[in-house]
Design a protein around this motif. Structure first.
Motif, short mmCIF file in Angstrom:
data_model
loop_
_atom_site.label_atom_id
_atom_site.label_comp_id
_atom_site.label_asym_id
_atom_site.label_seq_id
_atom_site.Cartn_x
_atom_site.Cartn_y
_atom_site.Cartn_z
N ASP A 215 -9.99 -6.29 -7.63
CA ASP A 215 -10.87 -6.07 -6.54
C ASP A 215 -9.90 -5.39 -5.33
OD1 ASP A 215 -13.07 -6.79 -7.89
OD2 ASP A 215 -13.40 -8.34 -6.55
N ALA A 216 -8.71 -5.39 -5.39
CA ALA A 216 -7.85 -4.93 -4.44
C ALA A 216 -6.88 -3.81 -4.85
CB ALA A 216 -6.91 -6.28 -3.93
N LEU A 217 -6.61 -3.56 -6.11
CA LEU A 217 -5.85 -2.70 -6.51
C LEU A 217 -6.38 -1.32 -6.52
CD1 LEU A 217 -3.91 -4.49 -9.30
CD2 LEU A 217 -2.89 -3.66 -7.21
N ALA B 176 1.01 -1.13 -0.01
CA ALA B 176 -0.01 0.20 -0.02
C ALA B 176 1.00 1.18 0.06
CB ALA B 176 -0.82 -0.03 1.16
N ASP B 177 0.34 2.16 -0.69
CA ASP B 177 1.14 3.49 -0.67
C ASP B 177 0.93 4.41 0.27
OD1 ASP B 177 -1.22 4.80 -1.03
OD2 ASP B 177 -1.08 5.06 -3.05
N GLU B 178 1.40 5.68 0.50
CA GLU B 178 1.50 6.58 1.54
C GLU B 178 0.11 6.83 1.87
OE1 GLU B 178 2.34 9.07 -2.07
OE2 GLU B 178 3.09 7.21 -1.12
N THR B 179 -0.78 6.91 0.76
CA THR B 179 -2.43 7.09 1.36
C THR B 179 -3.02 5.95 1.98
OG1 THR B 179 -3.35 6.52 -0.96
CG2 THR B 179 -2.22 8.80 -0.38
N GLY B 180 -2.53 4.76 1.96
CA GLY B 180 -3.09 3.58 2.31
C GLY B 180 -3.86 2.72 1.61
N PRO C 189 -8.43 0.96 -0.32
CA PRO C 189 -7.66 1.06 0.99
C PRO C 189 -7.38 -0.49 1.36
CG PRO C 189 -9.92 2.33 1.03
CD PRO C 189 -9.96 1.33 -0.31
N LEU C 190 -6.14 -0.38 2.12
CA LEU C 190 -5.63 -1.69 2.66
C LEU C 190 -6.69 -2.51 3.33
CD1 LEU C 190 -3.27 -3.60 2.69
CD2 LEU C 190 -2.24 -2.35 4.40
N GLU C 191 -7.27 -1.84 4.25
CA GLU C 191 -8.01 -2.59 5.22
C GLU C 191 -9.34 -3.08 4.27
OE1 GLU C 191 -10.92 -1.58 9.20
OE2 GLU C 191 -9.68 -0.11 8.29
N ARG C 192 -9.79 -2.67 3.20
CA ARG C 192 -10.83 -3.20 2.47
C ARG C 192 -10.36 -4.24 1.51
NH1 ARG C 192 -14.20 0.14 -2.27
NH2 ARG C 192 -15.12 -1.95 -3.39
N ALA C 193 -9.21 -3.91 0.91
CA ALA C 193 -8.78 -5.13 0.01
C ALA C 193 -8.10 -6.31 0.85
CB ALA C 193 -7.54 -4.49 -0.71
N LEU C 194 -7.68 -6.27 2.13
CA LEU C 194 -7.20 -7.18 2.85
C LEU C 194 -7.81 -7.19 4.20
CD1 LEU C 194 -5.02 -9.70 2.48
CD2 LEU C 194 -3.51 -7.97 3.45
N VAL D 155 -3.72 0.29 -2.13
CA VAL D 155 -2.97 -0.91 -2.56
C VAL D 155 -2.51 -0.52 -3.94
CG1 VAL D 155 -3.19 -3.34 -3.17
CG2 VAL D 155 -4.31 -2.49 -1.21
N ILE D 156 -1.26 -0.89 -4.08
CA ILE D 156 -0.60 -0.73 -5.48
C ILE D 156 -0.17 -1.95 -5.80
CG2 ILE D 156 -0.25 1.73 -4.93
CD1 ILE D 156 2.87 1.37 -4.34
N CYS D 157 0.02 -2.93 -5.22
CA CYS D 157 0.56 -4.33 -5.53
C CYS D 157 -0.14 -5.45 -4.85
CB CYS D 157 2.17 -4.30 -5.27
SG CYS D 157 2.75 -6.09 -5.91
N PHE D 158 -0.69 -6.31 -5.75
CA PHE D 158 -1.36 -7.37 -4.96
C PHE D 158 -1.10 -8.41 -6.02
CE2 PHE D 158 -5.08 -9.77 -3.66
CZ PHE D 158 -5.38 -9.66 -2.30
#
Length: 384
Positions: free
Chosen positions: A70-72, A47-51, A75-80, A53-56
């Motif tokens: 559905d992840a890229l 995840a980048d500085e804004t939270g 927000p990290l909390e939603r994707a994972l 996801v930029i890589c999955f």
């Protein structure tokens, strides 16, 4: 940037002393190395500085069952959406972007995906300065199935050992307590019978302990092989004589030794262990004639003698085709239960420790056929 204090109850932050400014971020370094994130065996989520996801990577998709699309960008909390074992939302508890500014990682721990699937998760926080804002959150995800198989194997080993030890130890304790309490009431023949039973059960415990030690050495790669010249034909003969002495008819065994045999350097005690196990299996679980063939083994490429092979076959029902790939695994007992199910696992470990191979198939008489081949020639230190 404010320093938050939210954290999981009992969770430990991983701290480090101030470090110099980092160079290229993780994804840039990965790209420069020529390695693609999908090449990694473990799940990688960045995840980048804004939270967001930029890589999955592909492994993350496989482990989480979440499509990369559905992840890229989410927000990290939603994707994972991870939870701890008590059902608390993990990212809210750890607060990677607003937590302790000196924190740089989360150690590996068991967490839950939606649906209750357990995974191993660790995280690293990439900062532009030792106490600067989080630039990247790099998350590693690993499947726990391999660990669970190991844990199940260990649990089964403990259960097997406990079961196998209980019977002989109960017998030993019962007979010795009876003899000590009522020695005068028994005849000499009765005392001898009880002591012989105690001796046999003590030998059974000794064999089990030896098997456990062998398994430990095989699993850790520490099984030592002390090579000496071995007359494999004579060794087979000794084992057959032992079976005949214990009540087996002599005509049940057929031994064929093809001469001349090349010089075989092996550990005589361990080769005896292999022969003992294979012959005992043939006698106990097989039927009809037990045939033992000892012959040179030729290399298919060089057409020169490369080893010595020993084949043990019987005329019983044999091993079902679907079970042959499990014969050399722990606890395999076939249709007839009995014993620890560790013998063939140890046999395979001993043969491979000698640099040899062992196979299982169906014999000419329809029964099981085991063939192991050992390389020949003196050890390297004798040829120096």
């Amino acid at each position: 940037m404010s320093v938050g204090t939210s954290r999981a109850p009992g969770a430990r932050d991983t701290l480090r002393p101030p470090a110099p400014r980092r160079g290229p971020d993780d994804l840039t370094a990965l790209a420069e190395s020529g390695l693609h994130p999908d090449d990694l065996p473990d799940g990688l989520v960045v995840a980048d500085e804004t939270g967001h996801v930029i890589c999955f990577n592909a492994a993350a998709v496989r482990i989480t069952a979440v499509p990369a699309a559905d992840a890229l960008g989410h927000p990290l909390e939603r994707a994972l959406p991870l939870e701890d074992l008590e059902g608390r939302r993990w990212w809210q508890l750890t607060d990677p972007y607003g937590g302790l500014a000196i924190r740089f990682a989360q150690p590996e721990r068991n967490l839950l995906l939606p649906g209750g699937r357990e995974v191993l998760v660790s995280a690293r926080y990439v900062r532009t300065a030792p106490t600067g804002p989080v630039r990247r959150v790099v998350v590693s995800i690993r499947d726990t199935e391999a660990r669970r198989r190991t844990e199940r194997s260990h649990a089964e080993l403990i259960a097997t050992v406990a079961h196998e030890l209980r019977s002989p130890l109960t017998s030993v304790k019962g007979f010795t307590a009876t003899l000590l309490a009522k020695w005068e009431r028994f005849t000499d023949d009765q005392k001898k019978l009880m002591l012989e039973t105690v001796d046999a059960d003590a030998n059974r415990v000794t064999r089990l302990i030896a098997e456990l030690l062998d398994i430990s050495r095989i699993d850790s790669g520490r099984l030592e092989v002390r090579r000496q010249p071995v007359d494999i034909g004579a060794a087979v003969g000794r084992h057959i004589q032992a079976h005949v002495a214990s009540g087996q008819p002599a005509d049940r065994f057929l031994v064929r030794v093809e001469q001349p045999l090349p010089d075989l350097w092996a550990d005589p005690d361990k080769i005896d262990q292999v022969l003992s196990n294979l012959l005992e299996n043939a006698v106990r679980h097989g039927e009809g004639t037990v045939t033992i063939d000892v012959m040179p083994s030729a290399s298919p490429r060089e057409r020169e003698c490369a080893g010595t092979s020993v084949t043990v076959s019987d005329e019983g029902p044999g091993i079902p085709e679907e079970s042959m790939n499990r014969v050399f695994t722990r606890f395999w007992r076939g249709s007839k239960r009995g014993g620890t199910g560790l013998g063939l696992y140890i046999v395979k470990g001993i043969v491979e420790a000698h640099g040899g191979t062992i196979t299982v198939g169906r014999g000419p008489g329809g029964g099981a056929q085991f063939r192991f081949t050992l390389p020949v020639g003196a050890p390297a230190y004798l040829n120096a």
